[in-house]
Design a protein around this motif. Sequence first.
Motif, short mmCIF file in Angstrom:
data_model
loop_
_atom_site.label_atom_id
_atom_site.label_comp_id
_atom_site.label_asym_id
_atom_site.label_seq_id
_atom_site.Cartn_x
_atom_site.Cartn_y
_atom_site.Cartn_z
N LEU A 207 0.83 -1.21 0.00
CA LEU A 207 0.00 0.00 0.00
C LEU A 207 0.87 1.26 0.00
O LEU A 207 1.85 1.34 0.74
CB LEU A 207 -0.92 -0.01 1.24
CG LEU A 207 -1.84 1.19 1.41
CD1 LEU A 207 -2.86 1.31 0.28
CD2 LEU A 207 -2.57 1.12 2.76
N GLN A 208 0.50 2.21 -0.85
CA GLN A 208 1.20 3.50 -0.88
C GLN A 208 0.17 4.62 -0.90
O GLN A 208 -0.88 4.48 -1.54
CB GLN A 208 2.07 3.62 -2.12
CG GLN A 208 3.22 2.61 -2.15
CD GLN A 208 4.23 2.96 -3.24
OE1 GLN A 208 3.85 3.36 -4.33
NE2 GLN A 208 5.50 2.79 -2.93
N VAL A 209 0.50 5.72 -0.25
CA VAL A 209 -0.38 6.90 -0.33
C VAL A 209 0.35 8.04 -1.00
O VAL A 209 1.58 8.17 -0.90
CB VAL A 209 -0.94 7.34 1.05
CG1 VAL A 209 -1.88 6.32 1.64
CG2 VAL A 209 0.17 7.65 2.02
N HIS A 210 -0.42 8.85 -1.69
CA HIS A 210 0.13 9.95 -2.47
C HIS A 210 0.11 11.20 -1.61
O HIS A 210 -0.92 11.53 -1.03
CB HIS A 210 -0.75 10.14 -3.71
CG HIS A 210 -0.16 11.04 -4.74
ND1 HIS A 210 -0.62 12.31 -4.94
CD2 HIS A 210 0.85 10.86 -5.61
CE1 HIS A 210 0.08 12.87 -5.92
NE2 HIS A 210 0.97 12.01 -6.34
N VAL A 215 4.60 12.63 -4.40
CA VAL A 215 5.43 11.59 -3.79
C VAL A 215 4.53 10.45 -3.33
O VAL A 215 3.45 10.69 -2.78
CB VAL A 215 6.20 12.17 -2.57
CG1 VAL A 215 6.98 11.08 -1.85
CG2 VAL A 215 7.12 13.28 -3.01
N TRP A 216 4.98 9.23 -3.58
CA TRP A 216 4.27 8.05 -3.05
C TRP A 216 4.97 7.57 -1.80
O TRP A 216 6.18 7.31 -1.82
CB TRP A 216 4.24 6.93 -4.10
CG TRP A 216 3.28 7.20 -5.22
CD1 TRP A 216 3.59 7.64 -6.47
CD2 TRP A 216 1.86 7.04 -5.18
NE1 TRP A 216 2.44 7.77 -7.21
CE2 TRP A 216 1.37 7.40 -6.45
CE3 TRP A 216 0.96 6.63 -4.19
CZ2 TRP A 216 0.00 7.38 -6.76
CZ3 TRP A 216 -0.39 6.60 -4.51
CH2 TRP A 216 -0.87 6.97 -5.77
N VAL A 217 4.24 7.46 -0.73
CA VAL A 217 4.82 6.99 0.54
C VAL A 217 4.31 5.58 0.83
O VAL A 217 3.10 5.33 0.80
CB VAL A 217 4.40 7.93 1.70
CG1 VAL A 217 4.94 7.43 3.03
CG2 VAL A 217 4.88 9.34 1.43
N SER A 218 5.25 4.67 1.08
CA SER A 218 4.85 3.28 1.38
C SER A 218 4.33 3.19 2.81
O SER A 218 4.91 3.77 3.73
CB SER A 218 6.05 2.35 1.23
OG SER A 218 6.48 2.37 -0.11
N VAL A 219 3.26 2.46 2.95
CA VAL A 219 2.69 2.26 4.29
C VAL A 219 3.22 0.91 4.79
O VAL A 219 3.01 -0.11 4.12
CB VAL A 219 1.14 2.24 4.23
CG1 VAL A 219 0.53 1.98 5.59
CG2 VAL A 219 0.62 3.52 3.61
N ALA A 220 3.91 0.92 5.93
CA ALA A 220 4.46 -0.34 6.44
C ALA A 220 3.32 -1.30 6.76
O ALA A 220 2.33 -0.89 7.39
CB ALA A 220 5.29 -0.05 7.68
N ARG A 248 -2.60 3.63 -3.82
CA ARG A 248 -2.50 2.53 -4.77
C ARG A 248 -1.88 1.34 -4.04
O ARG A 248 -1.36 1.48 -2.93
CB ARG A 248 -1.63 2.94 -5.97
CG ARG A 248 -0.17 3.16 -5.61
CD ARG A 248 0.66 3.58 -6.82
NE ARG A 248 2.06 3.76 -6.46
CZ ARG A 248 3.00 4.19 -7.29
NH1 ARG A 248 2.68 4.53 -8.53
NH2 ARG A 248 4.25 4.31 -6.89
N ALA A 249 -1.97 0.19 -4.68
CA ALA A 249 -1.32 -0.99 -4.09
C ALA A 249 -0.40 -1.59 -5.13
O ALA A 249 -0.81 -1.80 -6.28
CB ALA A 249 -2.37 -2.00 -3.64
N LEU A 250 0.84 -1.81 -4.76
CA LEU A 250 1.82 -2.41 -5.67
C LEU A 250 2.02 -3.87 -5.32
O LEU A 250 1.84 -4.27 -4.17
CB LEU A 250 3.16 -1.68 -5.51
CG LEU A 250 3.16 -0.19 -5.84
CD1 LEU A 250 4.53 0.40 -5.56
CD2 LEU A 250 2.76 0.05 -7.28
N ASN A 251 2.38 -4.62 -6.34
CA ASN A 251 2.80 -5.99 -6.06
C ASN A 251 4.29 -5.92 -5.82
O ASN A 251 5.04 -5.55 -6.72
CB ASN A 251 2.55 -6.87 -7.27
CG ASN A 251 1.23 -7.55 -7.17
OD1 ASN A 251 0.35 -7.03 -6.51
ND2 ASN A 251 1.10 -8.69 -7.80
N VAL A 252 4.70 -6.23 -4.64
CA VAL A 252 6.11 -6.10 -4.34
C VAL A 252 6.78 -7.46 -4.33
O VAL A 252 6.13 -8.50 -4.40
CB VAL A 252 6.32 -5.38 -2.98
CG1 VAL A 252 5.72 -3.99 -3.03
CG2 VAL A 252 5.73 -6.18 -1.86
N ASN A 253 8.08 -7.38 -4.24
CA ASN A 253 8.89 -8.58 -4.30
C ASN A 253 8.73 -9.39 -3.01
O ASN A 253 9.46 -9.20 -2.05
CB ASN A 253 10.34 -8.12 -4.45
CG ASN A 253 11.28 -9.25 -4.62
OD1 ASN A 253 10.91 -10.31 -5.11
ND2 ASN A 253 12.52 -9.02 -4.23
#
Length: 318
Positions: A207-210, A215-220, A248-253
């Motif tokens: 999850l990231q917020v704009h 800037v996109w900030v990742s939510v831990a 937005r939600a990214l598919n991360v590694n």
Amino acid sequence: MVVASPPPLARTGEKKLLLPKLPTVDLSGPRADVAQQIVKAAETMAQESLGFFARPDHEKKRAGPADPFGYGCRNIGFNGDVGEVEYVLLNTHPGSIAQRSLTINSTDPTKFSSAAGGYIEAVKEVACEILDMMAEGLGATDAEAFSKLIRDVDSDSVLRLNHYPPFLLPSPSSAVDHPAAELKVGFGAHTDPQILTVLTSNDVAGLQVHVDGDVWVSVAPDPTAFFVNVGDVLQAMTNGRFVSVKHRALNVNAAKPRLSMAYFAAPPLNCTISPLPEMVTPSRPSLYRAFTWAEYKKASYSLRLGDSRLDLFKTQQQ
Ligand SMILES: O=C(O)CCC(=O)C(=O)O
Ligand SMILES: [Fe+2]
């Protein structure tokens, strides 16, 4: 006190279904007990969701296609938005859940409907508590100005279960910090249209917020926390004092799939939305014209995920 929804039979009328007795969450009890009950309801729901997403494709497809309710894969909405995600969108009414459970868990539908019903009751209370605190903080005359729309029997609230398949990069570093090209978008940038979103996820990032400055900030990730998003309708009702958050939600590694469960607290379809009178002053005139939630939803369905729908409802003066 949250009590199980009274009707013992499904409301949809297609089939007479015996609804399971819902687990209840008593928010008036000691704080620690309440927290435990909510966590338990979320864990049970997450287990049921993961169980469903682990089934073979042909079985999952029986719960689809998303119309918008039901199982969907990659296609988000009706206007060409795609992402590396599969999901189930549920109407939160007990009758609808019971009906949908027949295709989600055909061997034991009440297991799914009971988990979903219990979680929805719990998360609804969390949403209402937060909304009441917001109303109080804003100095609204009606302390339940927002939550009463969610508690309404005709509230149009929905629950979405999102499942992001694992995505492994050749090198085992965290993809959240990787160049954009190496990231897969699970759920593209958007704001949530409803009043408030209460989201939980497992321990996988994404999850990231704009924020200002593009800037996109990742939510831990934190499986013990709720993430709360202000939705477009709350922005309108507060006359822009609260702003719906782009995320937005990214598919991360990650070796593990990501699961998120988003409860979208919404008003009834025929509810008229306009800024609360206390939020409108001569120096801060109304930013939005009145509209019904049905009108707003129709506009959302006609636009792409990332389009700014609230702009369509701005008053002339701007
Ligand atoms: O999966 C997430 O963390 C976000 C999903 C989301 O934004 C949504 O379902 O609207
Ligand atoms: Fe969202």
